[in-house]
Design a protein around this motif. Structure first.
Motif, PDB file in Angstrom:
ATOM      1  N   LEU A 163       0.865  -1.176   0.000  1.00 48.36           N
ATOM      2  CA  LEU A 163       0.000   0.000   0.000  1.00 48.36           C
ATOM      3  C   LEU A 163       0.900   1.225   0.000  1.00 48.36           C
ATOM      4  CD1 LEU A 163      -2.640  -1.076   2.659  1.00 48.36           C
ATOM      5  CD2 LEU A 163      -2.992  -0.890   0.204  1.00 48.36           C
ATOM      6  N   GLY A 164       0.867   1.970  -1.075  1.00 42.55           N
ATOM      7  CA  GLY A 164       1.768   3.123  -1.182  1.00 42.55           C
ATOM      8  C   GLY A 164       3.206   2.647  -1.132  1.00 42.55           C
ATOM      9  N   LEU A 165       3.984   3.211  -0.230  1.00 43.49           N
ATOM     10  CA  LEU A 165       5.391   2.848  -0.096  1.00 43.49           C
ATOM     11  C   LEU A 165       5.631   1.757   0.936  1.00 43.49           C
ATOM     12  CD1 LEU A 165       6.953   6.433  -0.182  1.00 43.49           C
ATOM     13  CD2 LEU A 165       6.863   4.760  -2.045  1.00 43.49           C
ATOM     14  N   ILE A 166       4.555   1.245   1.542  1.00 41.28           N
ATOM     15  CA  ILE A 166       4.664   0.236   2.600  1.00 41.28           C
ATOM     16  C   ILE A 166       4.381  -1.147   2.027  1.00 41.28           C
ATOM     17  CG2 ILE A 166       3.820  -0.510   4.856  1.00 41.28           C
ATOM     18  CD1 ILE A 166       5.233   2.248   4.846  1.00 41.28           C
ATOM     19  N   THR A 167       5.245  -2.106   2.374  1.00 41.20           N
ATOM     20  CA  THR A 167       5.078  -3.491   1.931  1.00 41.20           C
ATOM     21  C   THR A 167       5.170  -4.429   3.127  1.00 41.20           C
ATOM     22  OG1 THR A 167       6.134  -2.971  -0.183  1.00 41.20           O
ATOM     23  CG2 THR A 167       5.966  -5.297   0.400  1.00 41.20           C
ATOM     24  N   ALA A 168       4.220  -5.348   3.225  1.00 41.36           N
ATOM     25  CA  ALA A 168       4.284  -6.436   4.201  1.00 41.36           C
ATOM     26  C   ALA A 168       4.584  -7.715   3.428  1.00 41.36           C
ATOM     27  CB  ALA A 168       2.976  -6.574   4.966  1.00 41.36           C
TER      28      ALA A 168
ATOM     29  N   ASP B 278       7.661 -23.699   7.220  1.00 41.38           N
ATOM     30  CA  ASP B 278       6.987 -24.947   7.599  1.00 41.38           C
ATOM     31  C   ASP B 278       5.776 -24.697   8.498  1.00 41.38           C
ATOM     32  OD1 ASP B 278       8.783 -26.536   6.147  1.00 41.38           O
ATOM     33  OD2 ASP B 278      10.203 -26.545   7.823  1.00 41.38           O
ATOM     34  N   GLY B 279       4.924 -23.763   8.078  1.00 47.57           N
ATOM     35  CA  GLY B 279       3.695 -23.482   8.810  1.00 47.57           C
ATOM     36  C   GLY B 279       3.829 -22.422   9.883  1.00 47.57           C
ATOM     37  N   PHE B 280       5.034 -21.983  10.164  1.00 48.16           N
ATOM     38  CA  PHE B 280       5.257 -20.858  11.069  1.00 48.16           C
ATOM     39  C   PHE B 280       5.476 -19.642  10.192  1.00 48.16           C
ATOM     40  CE2 PHE B 280       8.163 -17.911  13.128  1.00 48.16           C
ATOM     41  CZ  PHE B 280       7.447 -17.616  14.269  1.00 48.16           C
ATOM     42  N   TYR B 281       4.623 -18.642  10.341  1.00 43.87           N
ATOM     43  CA  TYR B 281       4.669 -17.470   9.479  1.00 43.87           C
ATOM     44  C   TYR B 281       5.311 -16.293  10.190  1.00 43.87           C
ATOM     45  CZ  TYR B 281       1.461 -20.129   6.601  1.00 43.87           C
ATOM     46  OH  TYR B 281       0.895 -21.103   5.825  1.00 43.87           O
ATOM     47  N   SER B 282       6.160 -15.580   9.474  1.00 50.77           N
ATOM     48  CA  SER B 282       6.734 -14.342   9.982  1.00 50.77           C
ATOM     49  C   SER B 282       6.468 -13.243   8.957  1.00 50.77           C
ATOM     50  CB  SER B 282       8.233 -14.486  10.245  1.00 50.77           C
ATOM     51  OG  SER B 282       8.905 -14.802   9.045  1.00 50.77           O
ATOM     52  N   VAL B 283       6.442 -12.009   9.424  1.00 50.04           N
ATOM     53  CA  VAL B 283       6.083 -10.882   8.573  1.00 50.04           C
ATOM     54  C   VAL B 283       7.136  -9.790   8.706  1.00 50.04           C
ATOM     55  CG1 VAL B 283       4.321  -9.147   8.042  1.00 50.04           C
ATOM     56  CG2 VAL B 283       3.637 -11.395   8.907  1.00 50.04           C
ATOM     57  N   ASP B 284       7.618  -9.314   7.573  1.00 48.77           N
ATOM     58  CA  ASP B 284       8.481  -8.144   7.515  1.00 48.77           C
ATOM     59  C   ASP B 284       7.655  -6.991   6.952  1.00 48.77           C
ATOM     60  OD1 ASP B 284      10.828  -9.520   8.283  1.00 48.77           O
ATOM     61  OD2 ASP B 284      11.208 -10.124   6.208  1.00 48.77           O
ATOM     62  N   ILE B 285       7.724  -5.839   7.595  1.00 51.21           N
ATOM     63  CA  ILE B 285       7.047  -4.651   7.086  1.00 51.21           C
ATOM     64  C   ILE B 285       8.117  -3.602   6.834  1.00 51.21           C
ATOM     65  CG2 ILE B 285       5.353  -2.839   7.548  1.00 51.21           C
ATOM     66  CD1 ILE B 285       3.804  -4.846   9.221  1.00 51.21           C
ATOM     67  N   ALA B 286       8.118  -3.057   5.629  1.00 53.04           N
ATOM     68  CA  ALA B 286       9.160  -2.114   5.236  1.00 53.04           C
ATOM     69  C   ALA B 286       8.572  -0.939   4.463  1.00 53.04           C
ATOM     70  CB  ALA B 286      10.211  -2.813   4.386  1.00 53.04           C
ATOM     71  N   ARG B 287       9.292   0.173   4.510  1.00 51.43           N
ATOM     72  CA  ARG B 287       8.937   1.359   3.743  1.00 51.43           C
ATOM     73  C   ARG B 287      10.009   1.542   2.671  1.00 51.43           C
ATOM     74  NH1 ARG B 287      10.060   6.633   2.909  1.00 51.43           N
ATOM     75  NH2 ARG B 287       8.301   8.068   2.781  1.00 51.43           N
TER      76      ARG B 287
ATOM     77  N   ALA C  55      -0.510  -0.189   9.374  1.00 50.44           N
ATOM     78  CA  ALA C  55      -1.580  -0.926  10.063  1.00 50.44           C
ATOM     79  C   ALA C  55      -2.404  -1.750   9.085  1.00 50.44           C
ATOM     80  CB  ALA C  55      -2.475   0.045  10.824  1.00 50.44           C
ATOM     81  N   LYS C  56      -2.737  -1.183   7.938  1.00 51.03           N
ATOM     82  CA  LYS C  56      -3.542  -1.908   6.949  1.00 51.03           C
ATOM     83  C   LYS C  56      -2.774  -3.099   6.376  1.00 51.03           C
ATOM     84  CE  LYS C  56      -6.557   1.844   5.473  1.00 51.03           C
ATOM     85  NZ  LYS C  56      -6.982   2.676   4.317  1.00 51.03           N
ATOM     86  N   CYS C  57      -1.485  -2.922   6.106  1.00 45.25           N
ATOM     87  CA  CYS C  57      -0.677  -4.039   5.595  1.00 45.25           C
ATOM     88  C   CYS C  57      -0.573  -5.146   6.643  1.00 45.25           C
ATOM     89  CB  CYS C  57       0.715  -3.558   5.198  1.00 45.25           C
ATOM     90  SG  CYS C  57       0.792  -2.712   3.607  1.00 45.25           S
ATOM     91  N   ALA C  58      -0.374  -4.763   7.903  1.00 43.58           N
ATOM     92  CA  ALA C  58      -0.306  -5.758   8.978  1.00 43.58           C
ATOM     93  C   ALA C  58      -1.623  -6.504   9.094  1.00 43.58           C
ATOM     94  CB  ALA C  58       0.049  -5.081  10.303  1.00 43.58           C
ATOM     95  N   GLU C  59      -2.731  -5.794   8.991  1.00 43.91           N
ATOM     96  CA  GLU C  59      -4.040  -6.440   9.070  1.00 43.91           C
ATOM     97  C   GLU C  59      -4.251  -7.414   7.923  1.00 43.91           C
ATOM     98  OE1 GLU C  59      -8.640  -5.169   9.831  1.00 43.91           O
ATOM     99  OE2 GLU C  59      -7.463  -3.902   8.480  1.00 43.91           O
ATOM    100  N   ARG C  60      -3.903  -7.013   6.724  1.00 44.72           N
ATOM    101  CA  ARG C  60      -4.073  -7.903   5.561  1.00 44.72           C
ATOM    102  C   ARG C  60      -3.173  -9.127   5.667  1.00 44.72           C
ATOM    103  NH1 ARG C  60      -5.062  -3.563   0.634  1.00 44.72           N
ATOM    104  NH2 ARG C  60      -6.795  -2.522   1.692  1.00 44.72           N
ATOM    105  N   ALA C  61      -1.962  -8.950   6.179  1.00 51.02           N
ATOM    106  CA  ALA C  61      -1.069 -10.097   6.382  1.00 51.02           C
ATOM    107  C   ALA C  61      -1.657 -11.038   7.426  1.00 51.02           C
ATOM    108  CB  ALA C  61       0.315  -9.615   6.807  1.00 51.02           C
ATOM    109  N   GLU C  62      -2.205 -10.476   8.511  1.00 49.30           N
ATOM    110  CA  GLU C  62      -2.805 -11.294   9.567  1.00 49.30           C
ATOM    111  C   GLU C  62      -3.998 -12.078   9.040  1.00 49.30           C
ATOM    112  OE1 GLU C  62      -5.259 -12.766  12.578  1.00 49.30           O
ATOM    113  OE2 GLU C  62      -5.894 -11.101  11.310  1.00 49.30           O
ATOM    114  N   ILE C  63      -4.827 -11.449   8.216  1.00 48.71           N
ATOM    115  CA  ILE C  63      -5.984 -12.132   7.620  1.00 48.71           C
ATOM    116  C   ILE C  63      -5.513 -13.276   6.726  1.00 48.71           C
ATOM    117  CG2 ILE C  63      -7.871 -11.855   5.953  1.00 48.71           C
ATOM    118  CD1 ILE C  63      -8.264  -9.008   7.182  1.00 48.71           C
ATOM    119  N   TRP C  64      -4.510 -13.017   5.897  1.00 50.25           N
ATOM    120  CA  TRP C  64      -4.002 -14.043   4.989  1.00 50.25           C
ATOM    121  C   TRP C  64      -3.457 -15.228   5.787  1.00 50.25           C
ATOM    122  CZ3 TRP C  64       0.461 -16.656   3.950  1.00 50.25           C
ATOM    123  CH2 TRP C  64       0.500 -17.356   2.744  1.00 50.25           C
ATOM    124  N   ILE C  65      -2.665 -14.960   6.820  1.00 50.02           N
ATOM    125  CA  ILE C  65      -2.105 -16.029   7.639  1.00 50.02           C
ATOM    126  C   ILE C  65      -3.220 -16.801   8.343  1.00 50.02           C
ATOM    127  CG2 ILE C  65      -0.697 -16.544   9.686  1.00 50.02           C
ATOM    128  CD1 ILE C  65       1.045 -14.106   8.835  1.00 50.02           C
ATOM    129  N   GLY C  66      -4.194 -16.098   8.871  1.00 52.15           N
ATOM    130  CA  GLY C  66      -5.327 -16.766   9.534  1.00 52.15           C
ATOM    131  C   GLY C  66      -6.053 -17.714   8.611  1.00 52.15           C
TER     132      GLY C  66
END
Length: 72
Positions: free
Chosen positions: A11-16, A22-31, A55-66
């Motif tokens: 979203l814009g300049l922000i990427t999650a 192996d089923g354990f998900y981690s998320v990097d958020i960067a500008r 916040a929106k990128c984190a939410e979308r990542a959380e939804i995808w992982i869920g």
């Protein structure tokens, strides 16, 4: 960890970027930004105007992982 991200949202300049280890998900958020030479760089430091997209990128990542976890 895979060499390719499992999921990426921008979203814009922000990427999650979601990584599947192996089923354990981690998320990097960067500008993204351009340095003085005009080359694209990334940082984990955010300005006030970035925070809504963080916040929106984190939410979308959380939804995808869920959805991935619940589908398993």
């Amino acid at each position: 960890m895979s060499t390719q991200p499992a999921y990426k949202v921008r979203l814009g300049l922000i990427t999650a970027t979601v990584w599947d280890n192996d089923g354990f998900y981690s998320v990097d958020i960067a500008r993204s930004y351009k340095n003085n030479e005009g080359q694209w760089q990334s940082t984990s430091s955010y300005s006030h105007s970035d925070l809504l997209n963080v916040a929106k990128c984190a939410e979308r990542a959380e939804i995808w992982i869920g959805r991935k976890i619940n589908a398993a």
